[in-house]
Design an enzyme around this catalytic site. Structure first.
Site, PDB file in Angstrom:
ATOM      1  N   ALA A 160      -4.353   2.695   4.233  1.00 29.60           N
ATOM      2  CA  ALA A 160      -3.567   1.460   4.378  1.00 29.60           C
ATOM      3  C   ALA A 160      -4.540   0.295   4.276  1.00 29.60           C
ATOM      4  O   ALA A 160      -5.694   0.397   4.732  1.00 29.60           O
ATOM      5  CB  ALA A 160      -2.838   1.449   5.712  1.00 29.60           C
ATOM      6  N   GLU A 161      -4.110  -0.791   3.680  1.00 37.87           N
ATOM      7  CA  GLU A 161      -4.995  -1.941   3.545  1.00 37.87           C
ATOM      8  C   GLU A 161      -5.263  -2.566   4.909  1.00 37.87           C
ATOM      9  O   GLU A 161      -4.424  -2.512   5.805  1.00 37.87           O
ATOM     10  CB  GLU A 161      -4.397  -2.941   2.562  1.00 37.87           C
ATOM     11  N   ALA A 221       8.110   6.831   1.967  1.00 39.73           N
ATOM     12  CA  ALA A 221       9.535   6.632   2.258  1.00 39.73           C
ATOM     13  C   ALA A 221       9.793   6.793   3.767  1.00 39.73           C
ATOM     14  O   ALA A 221      10.512   5.996   4.368  1.00 39.73           O
ATOM     15  CB  ALA A 221      10.372   7.635   1.459  1.00 39.73           C
ATOM     16  N   CYS A 272       3.072  -0.938  -2.138  1.00 39.03           N
ATOM     17  CA  CYS A 272       3.503   0.461  -2.260  1.00 39.03           C
ATOM     18  C   CYS A 272       4.933   0.770  -1.840  1.00 39.03           C
ATOM     19  O   CYS A 272       5.653   1.447  -2.584  1.00 39.03           O
ATOM     20  CB  CYS A 272       2.556   1.343  -1.461  1.00 39.03           C
ATOM     21  N   GLN A 274       8.012  -0.560  -1.430  1.00 40.99           N
ATOM     22  CA  GLN A 274       9.204  -0.793  -2.252  1.00 40.99           C
ATOM     23  C   GLN A 274       9.101  -0.043  -3.580  1.00 40.99           C
ATOM     24  O   GLN A 274      10.030   0.640  -4.006  1.00 40.99           O
ATOM     25  CB  GLN A 274       9.382  -2.285  -2.492  1.00 40.99           C
ATOM     26  N   ARG A 447       6.731 -11.953  13.405  1.00 44.06           N
ATOM     27  CA  ARG A 447       5.854 -10.812  13.725  1.00 44.06           C
ATOM     28  C   ARG A 447       5.785 -10.508  15.217  1.00 44.06           C
ATOM     29  O   ARG A 447       4.985  -9.663  15.642  1.00 44.06           O
ATOM     30  CB  ARG A 447       4.433 -11.106  13.200  1.00 44.06           C
TER      31      ARG A 447
HETATM   32  N1  LIG Z   1      -3.113  -0.455  -2.613  1.00 43.93           N
HETATM   33  C1  LIG Z   1      -2.974   0.575  -1.824  1.00 43.93           C
HETATM   34  O1  LIG Z   1      -3.101   0.459  -0.611  1.00 43.93           O
HETATM   35  C2  LIG Z   1      -2.640   1.940  -2.371  1.00 43.93           C
HETATM   36  C3  LIG Z   1      -2.739   3.041  -1.523  1.00 43.93           C
HETATM   37  C4  LIG Z   1      -2.441   4.307  -2.038  1.00 43.93           C
HETATM   38  C5  LIG Z   1      -2.087   4.460  -3.379  1.00 43.93           C
HETATM   39  N2  LIG Z   1      -2.010   3.363  -4.186  1.00 43.93           N
HETATM   40  C6  LIG Z   1      -1.707   3.601  -5.612  1.00 43.93           C
HETATM   41  O2  LIG Z   1      -2.939   3.595  -6.324  1.00 43.93           O
HETATM   42  C7  LIG Z   1      -2.782   3.031  -7.633  1.00 43.93           C
HETATM   43  C8  LIG Z   1      -3.707   1.848  -7.795  1.00 43.93           C
HETATM   44  O3  LIG Z   1      -3.365   0.878  -6.831  1.00 43.93           O
HETATM   45  P1  LIG Z   1      -4.315  -0.358  -6.525  1.00 43.93           P
HETATM   46  O4  LIG Z   1      -3.720  -1.060  -5.360  1.00 43.93           O
HETATM   47  O5  LIG Z   1      -5.730   0.078  -6.470  1.00 43.93           O
HETATM   48  O6  LIG Z   1      -4.075  -1.216  -7.871  1.00 43.93           O
HETATM   49  P2  LIG Z   1      -4.970  -2.390  -8.438  1.00 43.93           P
HETATM   50  O7  LIG Z   1      -4.098  -3.221  -9.290  1.00 43.93           O
HETATM   51  O8  LIG Z   1      -5.716  -3.059  -7.326  1.00 43.93           O
HETATM   52  O9  LIG Z   1      -6.062  -1.632  -9.349  1.00 43.93           O
HETATM   53  C9  LIG Z   1      -5.779  -0.976 -10.537  1.00 43.93           C
HETATM   54  C10 LIG Z   1      -6.906  -1.279 -11.524  1.00 43.93           C
HETATM   55  O10 LIG Z   1      -6.756  -0.453 -12.676  1.00 43.93           O
HETATM   56  C11 LIG Z   1      -7.253  -1.182 -13.803  1.00 43.93           C
HETATM   57  N3  LIG Z   1      -6.759  -0.559 -15.030  1.00 43.93           N
HETATM   58  C12 LIG Z   1      -5.483  -0.471 -15.469  1.00 43.93           C
HETATM   59  N4  LIG Z   1      -5.436   0.229 -16.623  1.00 43.93           N
HETATM   60  C13 LIG Z   1      -6.715   0.594 -16.909  1.00 43.93           C
HETATM   61  C14 LIG Z   1      -7.312   1.349 -17.972  1.00 43.93           C
HETATM   62  N5  LIG Z   1      -6.554   1.879 -18.951  1.00 43.93           N
HETATM   63  N6  LIG Z   1      -8.645   1.514 -17.970  1.00 43.93           N
HETATM   64  C15 LIG Z   1      -9.403   0.988 -16.967  1.00 43.93           C
HETATM   65  N7  LIG Z   1      -8.903   0.283 -15.938  1.00 43.93           N
HETATM   66  C16 LIG Z   1      -7.563   0.085 -15.909  1.00 43.93           C
HETATM   67  C17 LIG Z   1      -6.743  -2.598 -13.561  1.00 43.93           C
HETATM   68  O11 LIG Z   1      -7.460  -3.564 -14.293  1.00 43.93           O
HETATM   69  C18 LIG Z   1      -6.922  -2.723 -12.025  1.00 43.93           C
HETATM   70  O12 LIG Z   1      -8.157  -3.332 -11.699  1.00 43.93           O
HETATM   71  C19 LIG Z   1      -1.295   2.696  -7.740  1.00 43.93           C
HETATM   72  O13 LIG Z   1      -0.644   3.786  -8.323  1.00 43.93           O
HETATM   73  C20 LIG Z   1      -0.852   2.559  -6.288  1.00 43.93           C
HETATM   74  O14 LIG Z   1       0.505   2.830  -6.129  1.00 43.93           O
HETATM   75  C21 LIG Z   1      -2.297   2.116  -3.721  1.00 43.93           C
HETATM   76  O1  LIG Z   2       5.463  -1.191  12.582  1.00 41.98           O
HETATM   77  C1  LIG Z   2       5.255  -1.746  11.494  1.00 41.98           C
HETATM   78  C2  LIG Z   2       4.236  -1.329  10.602  1.00 41.98           C
HETATM   79  C3  LIG Z   2       4.080  -1.992   9.389  1.00 41.98           C
HETATM   80  N1  LIG Z   2       4.885  -3.041   9.075  1.00 41.98           N
HETATM   81  C4  LIG Z   2       4.731  -3.711   7.762  1.00 41.98           C
HETATM   82  O2  LIG Z   2       4.782  -2.727   6.731  1.00 41.98           O
HETATM   83  C5  LIG Z   2       3.999  -3.128   5.615  1.00 41.98           C
HETATM   84  C6  LIG Z   2       3.055  -2.017   5.190  1.00 41.98           C
HETATM   85  O3  LIG Z   2       2.079  -1.830   6.175  1.00 41.98           O
HETATM   86  P1  LIG Z   2       1.012  -0.640   6.115  1.00 41.98           P
HETATM   87  O4  LIG Z   2       1.701   0.615   5.869  1.00 41.98           O
HETATM   88  O5  LIG Z   2       0.189  -0.727   7.332  1.00 41.98           O
HETATM   89  O6  LIG Z   2       0.092  -1.073   4.885  1.00 41.98           O
HETATM   90  P2  LIG Z   2      -0.050  -0.528   3.387  1.00 41.98           P
HETATM   91  O7  LIG Z   2      -1.416  -0.910   2.942  1.00 41.98           O
HETATM   92  O8  LIG Z   2       1.114  -0.973   2.581  1.00 41.98           O
HETATM   93  O9  LIG Z   2      -0.044   1.074   3.501  1.00 41.98           O
HETATM   94  C7  LIG Z   2       1.080   1.881   3.163  1.00 41.98           C
HETATM   95  O10 LIG Z   2       1.138   2.081   1.769  1.00 41.98           O
HETATM   96  C8  LIG Z   2      -0.056   2.710   1.220  1.00 41.98           C
HETATM   97  C9  LIG Z   2       0.124   2.737  -0.284  1.00 41.98           C
HETATM   98  O11 LIG Z   2       0.843   3.815  -0.730  1.00 41.98           O
HETATM   99  C10 LIG Z   2      -0.214   4.087   1.839  1.00 41.98           C
HETATM  100  O12 LIG Z   2      -1.378   4.705   1.300  1.00 41.98           O
HETATM  101  C11 LIG Z   2      -0.323   3.945   3.346  1.00 41.98           C
HETATM  102  O13 LIG Z   2      -0.418   5.237   3.946  1.00 41.98           O
HETATM  103  C12 LIG Z   2       0.901   3.221   3.877  1.00 41.98           C
HETATM  104  O14 LIG Z   2       0.776   2.989   5.273  1.00 41.98           O
HETATM  105  C13 LIG Z   2       3.288  -4.405   6.048  1.00 41.98           C
HETATM  106  O15 LIG Z   2       3.979  -5.531   5.550  1.00 41.98           O
HETATM  107  C14 LIG Z   2       3.375  -4.364   7.558  1.00 41.98           C
HETATM  108  O16 LIG Z   2       3.331  -5.628   8.162  1.00 41.98           O
HETATM  109  C15 LIG Z   2       5.894  -3.453   9.936  1.00 41.98           C
HETATM  110  O17 LIG Z   2       6.636  -4.396   9.652  1.00 41.98           O
HETATM  111  N2  LIG Z   2       6.044  -2.796  11.131  1.00 41.98           N
END
Ligand SMILES: NC(=O)c1ccc[n+]([C@@H]2O[C@H](COP(=O)([O-])OP(=O)(O)OC[C@H]3O[C@@H](n4cnc5c(N)ncnc54)[C@H](O)[C@@H]3O)[C@@H](O)[C@H]2O)c1
Ligand SMILES: O=c1ccn([C@@H]2O[C@H](COP(=O)(O)OP(=O)(O)O[C@H]3O[C@H](CO)[C@@H](O)[C@H](O)[C@H]3O)[C@@H](O)[C@H]2O)c(=O)[nH]1
Length: 480
Positions: A160-161, A221, A272, A274, A447
């Site tokens: 999670a971020e 989900a 993620c 939505q 919040r």
């Molecule tokens: N952000 C999260 O917390 C999180 C957590 C779990 C999973 N994910 C999943 O991981 C994936 C990446 O998410 P993200 O948040 O890191 O996205 P992001 O947009 O931060 O990073 C994706 C990167 O891929 C690069 N890219 C796209 N096509 C490319 C190609 N053909 N060659 C080289 N580089 C290319 C883009 O320029 C971009 O910098 C998504 O599928 C997302 O759903 C994200």
């Molecule tokens: O009790 C809560 C917990 C979270 N949030 C909100 O929910 C959103 C998502 O929060 P969080 O899940 O902590 O952050 P993400 O970085 O979106 O991480 C989710 O999405 C990632 C991308 O798929 C997954 O890897 C993680 O496991 C999953 O937690 C944010 O807007 C939070 O403020 C609430 O409103 N109430």
């Protein structure tokens, strides 16, 4: 020396690879991307993403066994294991528009791997993808294989971020899905060997490919469903005089339910939840399961309802108009400890208020005015494409400005909206803020971080999600 290459230097690729490099000094890790500014930032002192602890990890390994590069083909060619962590946005056109995952970037990465490879490779799905994507990727790779053996693994990321580094250091689980063949098992073991440098054996789960792919969508989900459940309760709490914090505490004490992820809010955001639920809904529809699709769709509907309910509550409390009133927005990121604004509820709330002609003064410690302008003028889902491919809007929002701190943002304001739970908002001098605001002075806490009683004593009219209503608000028309 084992060589790893990760395609995609984003929120997932950057931190996950930095942690692998830190924990496995004998592995050379290259993170590659088509975005030149992103790679330049990874190679500078100002990393492209804000994530507590990330700077430290990158500094320890960069230039030793961790490299950031735009030379995608060279590093893919050299690698034994190729992670793919590129964008998988929601489709905006054509079949499945508004729901299905757009696999354009994934497919182009797979085709490039097929073009440049001259040795066997393990290709790891790190991006979140629809179930059965591995099969499609396998077809692309093996169709042009030139005798090369590819093994596809699904290794979804659960970080999670805001807590990414801690999540990567101590994951609840690492999930690896692979083909149930001798070559498949060997590939799973090779990836297990990487993680087992720091993750206990019992936390590394292995499954078949489809279970791993689906588990990621299912986990998001379930998490989002908890928030929509507590947010649905928050509306009922306001209608009945119950307090959502007390209700969720009481509910969460049941060990079968557990206390985490039950904070009512203005709505969930982030890149993620939505997107992944829409993707799940689409997969259900494609598999002839409309009832299951409807069930999960409701999680998003309640989230949208919660955001519009918040805006309606605000406008109706302020004599049914915010036209030309200054509204201070505290927090724009989708949660604290990140500068990420993807799908932040602040976008919908700000758009709602701008629709009612409010003047917005926005302060977020990690989000720039430029980013806010982009977010408020961009079309839905456009944010999830590589930066240089995002369409830029020729227009800007005139009725907003970014403030340098909460005190400037709230000066002469009629109302304050708290949209991100940044710690610094909990310790603000609210007496000073009240003295500098128009009266009556309103606080709308999306919040639940302020001390409602203390603020009411100062003189504020306070709305806090799911809490017993202020006498002022009770007299206002009901909102939906
Ligand atoms: N952000 C999260 O917390 C999180 C957590 C779990 C999973 N994910 C999943 O991981 C994936 C990446 O998410 P993200 O948040 O890191 O996205 P992001 O947009 O931060 O990073 C994706 C990167 O891929 C690069 N890219 C796209 N096509 C490319 C190609 N053909 N060659 C080289 N580089 C290319 C883009 O320029 C971009 O910098 C998504 O599928 C997302 O759903 C994200
Ligand atoms: O009790 C809560 C917990 C979270 N949030 C909100 O929910 C959103 C998502 O929060 P969080 O899940 O902590 O952050 P993400 O970085 O979106 O991480 C989710 O999405 C990632 C991308 O798929 C997954 O890897 C993680 O496991 C999953 O937690 C944010 O807007 C939070 O403020 C609430 O409103 N109430």
């Amino acid at each position: 020396m084992v060589k790893i290459c990760c395609i995609g230097a984003g929120y997932v690729g950057g931190p996950t690879m930095a942690v692998i490099a830190l924990k496995c000094p004998h592995i050379e890790v290259a993170v590659v991307d088509i975005s030149v500014p992103r790679i330049s930032a990874w190679n500078s002192d100002q990393l492209p993403i804000y994530e507590p602890g990330l700077d430290d990890v990158v500094k320890q390994c960069r230039g030793k066994n961790l490299f950031f590069s735009t030379d995608v083909e060279k590093h893919v060619f050299e690698a034994d294991i190729v992670f793919v962590s590129v964008n998988t946005p929601t489709k905006t056109r054509g079949l499945g528009a508004g729901k299905a995952a757009d696999l354009t970037y994934w497919e182009s990465a797979a085709r490039m791997i097929a073009d440049v490879s001259k040795s066997d490779k393990i290709v790891v799905e790190k991006s979140t993808v629809p179930v059965k994507t591995a099969e499609a990727i396998e077809k692309i790779l093996t169709h042009n294989s030139k005798g090369i053996n590819y093994q596809i693994l699904s290794n979804p990321e659960f970080l999670a971020e805001g807590t990414a580094i801690q999540d990567l250091f101590h994951p609840d689980r690492v999930l690896i899905g692979g083909r149930e063949t001798p070559e498949g098992f060997k590939a799973v073991q090779a990836l297990k060997d990487v993680y087992s440098h720091w993750v206990p054996e019992d936390r590394i789960l292995t499954t078949n490919l489809w279970s791993a792919e689906l588990s990621k969508l299912a986990a998001n989900a379930f998490l989002a469903q908890r928030i929509s459940s507590v947010n649905a309760m928050s509306a009922l709490c306001e209608a009945t005089g119950a307090d959502v914090t007390q209700v969720s505490y009481a509910v969460g004490k049941d060990t079968r339910i557990g206390p985490k992820f039950l904070n009512a809010s203005v709505g969930f955001g982030g890149s993620c939840f939505q997107k992944d639920i829409l993707n799940l809904v689409y997969i259900c529809e494609c598999n002839g399961l409309p009832e299951v699709a409807e069930y999960w769709k409701q999680v998003i509907k309640i989230n949208d309802y919660q955001k519009s309910r918040f805006v309606n509550r605000l406008v109706s409390s302020m004599f049914n108009t915010v036209a030309n009133k200054k509204v201070a927005i505290l927090g724009f990121a989708f949660k604290k400890d990140t500068g990420d604004t993807r799908e932040t509820p602040a976008i919908d709330v700000c758009k709602g208020l701008l629709g009612d002609k409010a003047n917005l003064s926005i302060y977020d410690p990690q989000v720039t005015e430029d980013q806010i302008q982009r977010d408020l003028t961009m079309n839905k889902f456009d944010w999830d494409h590589p930066l240089h491919l995002q369409p830029t809007s020729p227009s800007t929002v005139k009725k907003l400005h970014a403030a340098w701190d909460a005190y400037q943002a709230t000066k002469d304001a009629h109302a304050i909206c708290i949209l991100t739970e940044w710690d610094e908002f909990k310790t603000l001098d609210f007496q000073r803020i009240y003295d500098n605001m128009q009266k009556p002075a309103f606080v709308f806490d999306g919040r639940n971080i302020v001390d409602v009683n203390k603020l009411r004593e100062i003189g504020f009219i306070v709305y806090s999600i799911g809490k017993p209503l202020d006498a002022w608000l009770k007299d206002m028309p009901a909102v939906a």
